[in-house]
Scaffold this active site. Structure first.
Site, PDB file in Angstrom:
ATOM      1  N   ASP A 101      -5.482  12.698 -25.890  1.00 31.01           N
ATOM      2  CA  ASP A 101      -5.554  11.307 -25.425  1.00 31.01           C
ATOM      3  C   ASP A 101      -4.768  10.477 -26.439  1.00 31.01           C
ATOM      4  OD1 ASP A 101      -6.075   8.709 -24.773  1.00 31.01           O
ATOM      5  OD2 ASP A 101      -8.253   8.948 -24.595  1.00 31.01           O
ATOM      6  N   ARG A 149      -0.691  -3.437 -18.632  1.00 34.82           N
ATOM      7  CA  ARG A 149      -2.048  -2.894 -18.848  1.00 34.82           C
ATOM      8  C   ARG A 149      -2.306  -1.792 -17.833  1.00 34.82           C
ATOM      9  NH1 ARG A 149      -6.176  -3.824 -21.562  1.00 34.82           N
ATOM     10  NH2 ARG A 149      -4.956  -5.470 -22.519  1.00 34.82           N
ATOM     11  N   GLU A 154      -0.448   4.694  -0.857  1.00 38.71           N
ATOM     12  CA  GLU A 154      -1.240   5.889  -1.191  1.00 38.71           C
ATOM     13  C   GLU A 154      -0.375   7.119  -1.014  1.00 38.71           C
ATOM     14  OE1 GLU A 154      -4.702   5.811   1.268  1.00 38.71           O
ATOM     15  OE2 GLU A 154      -5.834   4.598  -0.150  1.00 38.71           O
ATOM     16  N   TYR A 177       0.850  -1.201   0.000  1.00 40.75           N
ATOM     17  CA  TYR A 177       0.000   0.000   0.000  1.00 40.75           C
ATOM     18  C   TYR A 177       0.873   1.233   0.000  1.00 40.75           C
ATOM     19  CZ  TYR A 177      -4.947  -0.251  -0.240  1.00 40.75           C
ATOM     20  OH  TYR A 177      -6.215  -0.351  -0.740  1.00 40.75           O
ATOM     21  N   LYS A 197      -0.673  -0.471 -25.261  1.00 42.59           N
ATOM     22  CA  LYS A 197      -0.990  -0.585 -26.690  1.00 42.59           C
ATOM     23  C   LYS A 197       0.336  -0.634 -27.461  1.00 42.59           C
ATOM     24  CE  LYS A 197      -5.638   0.999 -25.796  1.00 42.59           C
ATOM     25  NZ  LYS A 197      -6.687   2.030 -25.936  1.00 42.59           N
ATOM     26  N   THR A 234      -2.419   5.115 -22.521  1.00 45.92           N
ATOM     27  CA  THR A 234      -2.334   3.770 -21.953  1.00 45.92           C
ATOM     28  C   THR A 234      -0.894   3.309 -22.143  1.00 45.92           C
ATOM     29  OG1 THR A 234      -2.904   2.800 -24.078  1.00 45.92           O
ATOM     30  CG2 THR A 234      -4.722   3.148 -22.547  1.00 45.92           C
TER      31      THR A 234
HETATM   32  C1  PLP Z   1      -7.790   2.307 -25.149  1.00 45.54           C
HETATM   33  C2  PLP Z   1      -8.190   3.718 -24.984  1.00 45.54           C
HETATM   34  C3  PLP Z   1      -8.568   4.247 -23.741  1.00 45.54           C
HETATM   35  C4  PLP Z   1      -8.892   3.390 -22.541  1.00 45.54           C
HETATM   36  O1  PLP Z   1      -7.916   2.606 -22.045  1.00 45.54           O
HETATM   37  P1  PLP Z   1      -8.307   1.447 -21.010  1.00 45.54           P
HETATM   38  O2  PLP Z   1      -6.974   1.048 -20.468  1.00 45.54           O
HETATM   39  O3  PLP Z   1      -9.004   0.387 -21.795  1.00 45.54           O
HETATM   40  O4  PLP Z   1      -9.171   2.027 -19.957  1.00 45.54           O
HETATM   41  C5  PLP Z   1      -8.805   5.603 -23.639  1.00 45.54           C
HETATM   42  N1  PLP Z   1      -8.700   6.400 -24.712  1.00 45.54           N
HETATM   43  C6  PLP Z   1      -8.372   5.926 -25.933  1.00 45.54           C
HETATM   44  C7  PLP Z   1      -8.277   6.866 -27.066  1.00 45.54           C
HETATM   45  C8  PLP Z   1      -8.129   4.568 -26.105  1.00 45.54           C
HETATM   46  O5  PLP Z   1      -7.840   4.120 -27.326  1.00 45.54           O
END
Ligand code: PLP
Length: 427
Positions: free
Chosen positions: A206, A241, A62, A60, A235, A232
């Site tokens: 994003d 993850r 935090e 933990y 990817k 993320t």
């Molecule tokens: C994959 C993705 C997310 C979300 O990611 P998670 O780890 O699945 O919550 C957010 N924004 C975009 C543009 C994505 O492609």
């Protein structure tokens, strides 16, 4: 003295829980046995997986390094500081927060940092290539915020910058968001920066999908332009993850407070350690070669599918993914997904811009090159994969016992045999 390292012990798991041990083996068999073309997936390294499977999961912590709400954090602090420093260096960012549990959690924190319920955000709408967290009605983002959606131009199928500008001036959003899940082309970050300044908005990118290509210096970075970039780590980037956020120094406090304590509790220290490993991997010539090859492969795949009448929207791709319109070959996205799957090729149906079909049917497929490139495949293999996809989706019927599915599967097996995923040591 205790043993220096306590790591994954498969035999012990098999002994105690054969059902879950079986799932681990079956899943490895599944990814080894087929072609993985889901654009948001990749195959993280044994080093990343080792960090994930460690006792750091227990701690933990935090708070932030040096300012925790629990004792005994001095060791995990080292991991988080390494992750932060490597992330900042990799992206040339002022500030990094490596605690978000996922892309969606990272995005929640960005909303939390800059917006109050009811405030307006301008973002690409989901059917045009955006993401659930960009203001769709089924997500917190559309329930609690006033989301205005922009789309793509009907002719170019690329972001409709005139529409973005018009909507920004009309609605004066608090935040303007660029990025999405099905955008094959580069985004004009300079345009968004100027527009955000003009209307007094925060500019958020994003970069979940393409941040790996930025890390590998294969495409331009949003970091110099955006106030905040969320992403993320699993990817193209190829880490655990999870998610992360980088931002300008002036927003550092707001972002940190929004991640914890506003949106999350204790950070996942095993995942943060794995992010540190991943950021180190990304800062190598090998990873930069990988990122360039991912794009070359995606472009080849898009072109070769196009030659079979499986039309790439926008005419192709600049990134790791392409979106294909199947209307010309008279197959739905749902049928294509099922037929490819029956032949050992994993991809997903996807809405195309101005899609006349329902989302659960869709008129398109999305294909991505991150996983097959990790396996070492190149453009020659992409030509073959396009051929296999075409055969599977135009001649198959979704039944794995159909002769076409069997024939394609045999060729898939031969191909993945030459480029194995997670090869056994020494193989
Ligand atoms: C994959 C993705 C997310 C979300 O990611 P998670 O780890 O699945 O919550 C957010 N924004 C975009 C543009 C994505 O492609």
């Amino acid at each position: 003295m205790s043993t220096p390292y306590y790591g994954p012990d498969y035999a012990a798991l098999q002994d105690f829980d054969p059902e879950i041990a079986g799932v681990l083996v079956d899943e490895l068999d599944r990814i080894r046995g087929g072609l993985q073309l889901i654009a948001s997936e990749n195959m993280s390294s044994p080093a990343v997986i080792t960090a994930l499977g460690s006792t750091l999961t227990n701690k933990y912590a935090e708070g932030y390094p040096g300012r925790r709400y629990y004792g005994g954090c001095e060791v995990v602090d080292v991991a988080e500081n390494l992750a932060i420093d490597r992330c900042k260096e990799l992206f040339g960012a002022d500030h990094a927060n490596v605690q978000p549990h996922s892309g969606a959690s990272a995005n929640q924190a960005v909303y939390g940092a800059f917006m109050q319920p009811g405030d307006t955000i301008l973002a690409m709408s989901l059917p045009m290539g955006g993401h659930l967290t960009h203001g769709t009605k089924v997500s917190f983002s559309g329930k609690w915020f006033n989301a205005i959606g922009y789309g793509v131009d009907k002719e170019t199928e690329n972001i409709d910058y005139d529409e973005v500008e018009r909507l920004a001036k009309e609605h004066k959003p608090k935040v303007i968001l660029a990025g999405g899940s099905a955008i094959p082309r580069l985004i004009d970050f300079e345009f968004f920066r100027k527009l955000a300044d003009e209307v007094g908005a925060i500019f958020w990118v994003d970069a979940a999908h393409f941040i790996g290509l930025v890390a590998g210096q294969a495409i331009p970075s949003p970091v110099p332009y955006a106030d905040v970039v969320s992403f993320t780590t699993h990817k193209v980037l190829r880490g655990p993850r999870a998610g992360a956020i980088v931002c300008k120094e002036e927003h550092a406090k707001a972002i940190d407070k929004a991640v914890f304590p506003m949106m999350q509790g204790g950070p996942q220290m095993h995942s943060i350690a794995a992010k540190a490993v991943n950021f180190k991997e990304c800062n190598t010539p090998e990873y930069r070669d990988y990122a360039r090859q991912v794009i070359a492969n995606a472009q080849q795949l898009a072109t070769s599918l196009g030659e079979f009448g499986i039309r790439p929207t926008t005419g192709g791709t600049d990134t790791h993914l392409s979106l294909h319109d199947l209307q010309g070959i008279g197959v739905t996205g749902a049928d294509a997904e099922k037929r490819a799957d029956a032949a050992g090729i994993v991809l997903n149906k996807n809405a195309i811009p101005f899609d006349p079909a329902k989302p659960n049917i869709a008129s398109g497929i999305r294909v991505g090159s991150p996983s097959v490139t990790t396996q070492g495949m190149g453009t020659d293999e992409m030509k073959l994969i396009a051929e296999l996809i075409n055969t599977a989706i135009t001649k198959g019927d979704g039944d794995p016992e159909h002769q076409v599915a069997k024939d394609v599967r045999a060729q898939v097996t031969e191909l993945v045999g030459r480029f194995p995923a997670y090869p056994a040591p020494g193989a």
